[in-house]
Scaffold this motif. Structure first.
Motif, mmCIF file in Angstrom:
data_model
loop_
_atom_site.group_PDB
_atom_site.id
_atom_site.type_symbol
_atom_site.label_atom_id
_atom_site.label_comp_id
_atom_site.label_asym_id
_atom_site.label_seq_id
_atom_site.Cartn_x
_atom_site.Cartn_y
_atom_site.Cartn_z
ATOM 1 N N UNK A 14 0.846 -1.190 0.000
ATOM 2 C CA UNK A 14 0.000 0.000 0.000
ATOM 3 C C UNK A 14 0.888 1.248 0.000
ATOM 4 N N UNK A 15 0.640 2.131 -0.971
ATOM 5 C CA UNK A 15 1.389 3.390 -1.055
ATOM 6 C C UNK A 15 0.420 4.544 -1.271
ATOM 7 N N UNK A 16 0.925 5.738 -0.990
ATOM 8 C CA UNK A 16 0.214 6.974 -1.305
ATOM 9 C C UNK A 16 1.271 8.042 -1.541
ATOM 10 N N UNK A 17 0.859 9.258 -1.735
ATOM 11 C CA UNK A 17 1.826 10.311 -2.034
ATOM 12 C C UNK A 17 2.720 10.659 -0.849
ATOM 13 N N UNK A 19 4.142 8.293 0.944
ATOM 14 C CA UNK A 19 5.021 7.137 1.141
ATOM 15 C C UNK A 19 6.479 7.530 0.996
ATOM 16 N N UNK A 20 7.314 6.803 1.690
ATOM 17 C CA UNK A 20 8.756 7.075 1.651
ATOM 18 C C UNK A 20 9.335 6.700 0.287
ATOM 19 N N UNK A 21 10.487 7.236 0.007
ATOM 20 C CA UNK A 21 11.192 6.900 -1.232
ATOM 21 C C UNK A 21 11.468 5.396 -1.289
ATOM 22 N N UNK A 22 11.771 4.810 -0.148
ATOM 23 C CA UNK A 22 12.027 3.363 -0.084
ATOM 24 C C UNK A 22 10.775 2.573 -0.509
ATOM 25 N N UNK A 23 9.619 2.954 0.032
ATOM 26 C CA UNK A 23 8.369 2.264 -0.331
ATOM 27 C C UNK A 23 8.059 2.438 -1.818
ATOM 28 N N UNK A 24 8.241 3.640 -2.331
ATOM 29 C CA UNK A 24 7.950 3.895 -3.743
ATOM 30 C C UNK A 24 8.917 3.148 -4.653
ATOM 31 N N UNK A 25 10.173 3.035 -4.246
ATOM 32 C CA UNK A 25 11.143 2.265 -5.032
ATOM 33 C C UNK A 25 10.777 0.790 -5.028
ATOM 34 N N UNK A 33 9.042 -5.993 -12.164
ATOM 35 C CA UNK A 33 9.356 -7.422 -12.198
ATOM 36 C C UNK A 33 8.113 -8.317 -12.149
ATOM 37 N N UNK A 34 6.942 -7.705 -12.057
ATOM 38 C CA UNK A 34 5.657 -8.440 -12.001
ATOM 39 C C UNK A 34 5.598 -9.378 -10.803
ATOM 40 N N UNK A 35 6.142 -8.931 -9.677
ATOM 41 C CA UNK A 35 6.197 -9.789 -8.491
ATOM 42 C C UNK A 35 5.244 -9.377 -7.388
ATOM 43 N N UNK A 36 4.402 -8.390 -7.630
ATOM 44 C CA UNK A 36 3.471 -8.002 -6.582
ATOM 45 C C UNK A 36 2.494 -6.946 -7.038
ATOM 46 N N UNK A 37 1.459 -6.790 -6.251
ATOM 47 C CA UNK A 37 0.408 -5.808 -6.507
ATOM 48 C C UNK A 37 0.677 -4.585 -5.646
ATOM 49 N N UNK A 38 0.450 -3.421 -6.216
ATOM 50 C CA UNK A 38 0.606 -2.174 -5.471
ATOM 51 C C UNK A 38 -0.765 -1.527 -5.369
ATOM 52 N N UNK A 39 -1.117 -1.106 -4.167
ATOM 53 C CA UNK A 39 -2.416 -0.506 -3.898
ATOM 54 C C UNK A 39 -2.207 0.978 -3.614
ATOM 55 N N UNK A 40 -2.732 1.835 -4.477
ATOM 56 C CA UNK A 40 -2.606 3.286 -4.327
ATOM 57 C C UNK A 40 -3.816 3.817 -3.575
ATOM 58 N N UNK A 41 -3.565 4.459 -2.450
ATOM 59 C CA UNK A 41 -4.617 5.073 -1.632
ATOM 60 C C UNK A 41 -5.682 4.084 -1.175
#
Length: 121
Positions: A14-17, A19-25, A33-41
């Motif tokens: 889960x990320x949002x605006x 989120x840390x640079x580490x999380x966004x990276x 790499x198609x290894x996971x789903x990212x949930x925005x907001x």
């Protein structure tokens, strides 16, 4: 909106605006790499595949009886939100397919698929 046990997104990052640079990276790496789903907001699930990125707008009120035009507006708003987000600039260069889903007790249910690909502007 909680996406806990039983949710189709319980393993999503889960990320949002804010989120840390580490999380966004990490999010960018998962998508590349198609290894996971990212949930925005908590409302837009970005599910990567080798040929396309599937962006799933999670219907906040799936019991509402919506018409195709309402689903289309939900997708257009979500596409604008993704494009304006910090995550949007980190998406891999792949076609994007948009759909609206219900994240219910019985798992994910596809409610509507955009008839054509909508790429964030």
């Amino acid at each position: 909106m909680a996406h806990g046990p039983g949710s189709g997104y319980e393993q999503a990052l889960v990320v949002d605006d804010a989120s840390s640079e580490r999380q966004l990276s990490l999010a960018a790496d998962l998508l590349e790499t198609c290894k996971g789903i990212v949930l925005l907001d908590g409302l837009i699930a970005v599910r990567p595949g080798p040929g396309e990125i599937r962006c799933e707008v999670i219907d906040p009120d799936p019991s509402a009886h919506r018409c195709a035009e309402e689903f289309k507006v939900m997708v257009e708003n979500a596409a604008r939100r993704l494009a304006a987000s910090t995550l949007g600039s980190r998406l891999p260069e792949r076609p994007v397919r948009w759909l609206v889903v219900e994240d219910g007790e019985s798992g994910l249910v596809e409610l509507w698929t955009a008839p054509a690909r909508v790429n964030p502007e």
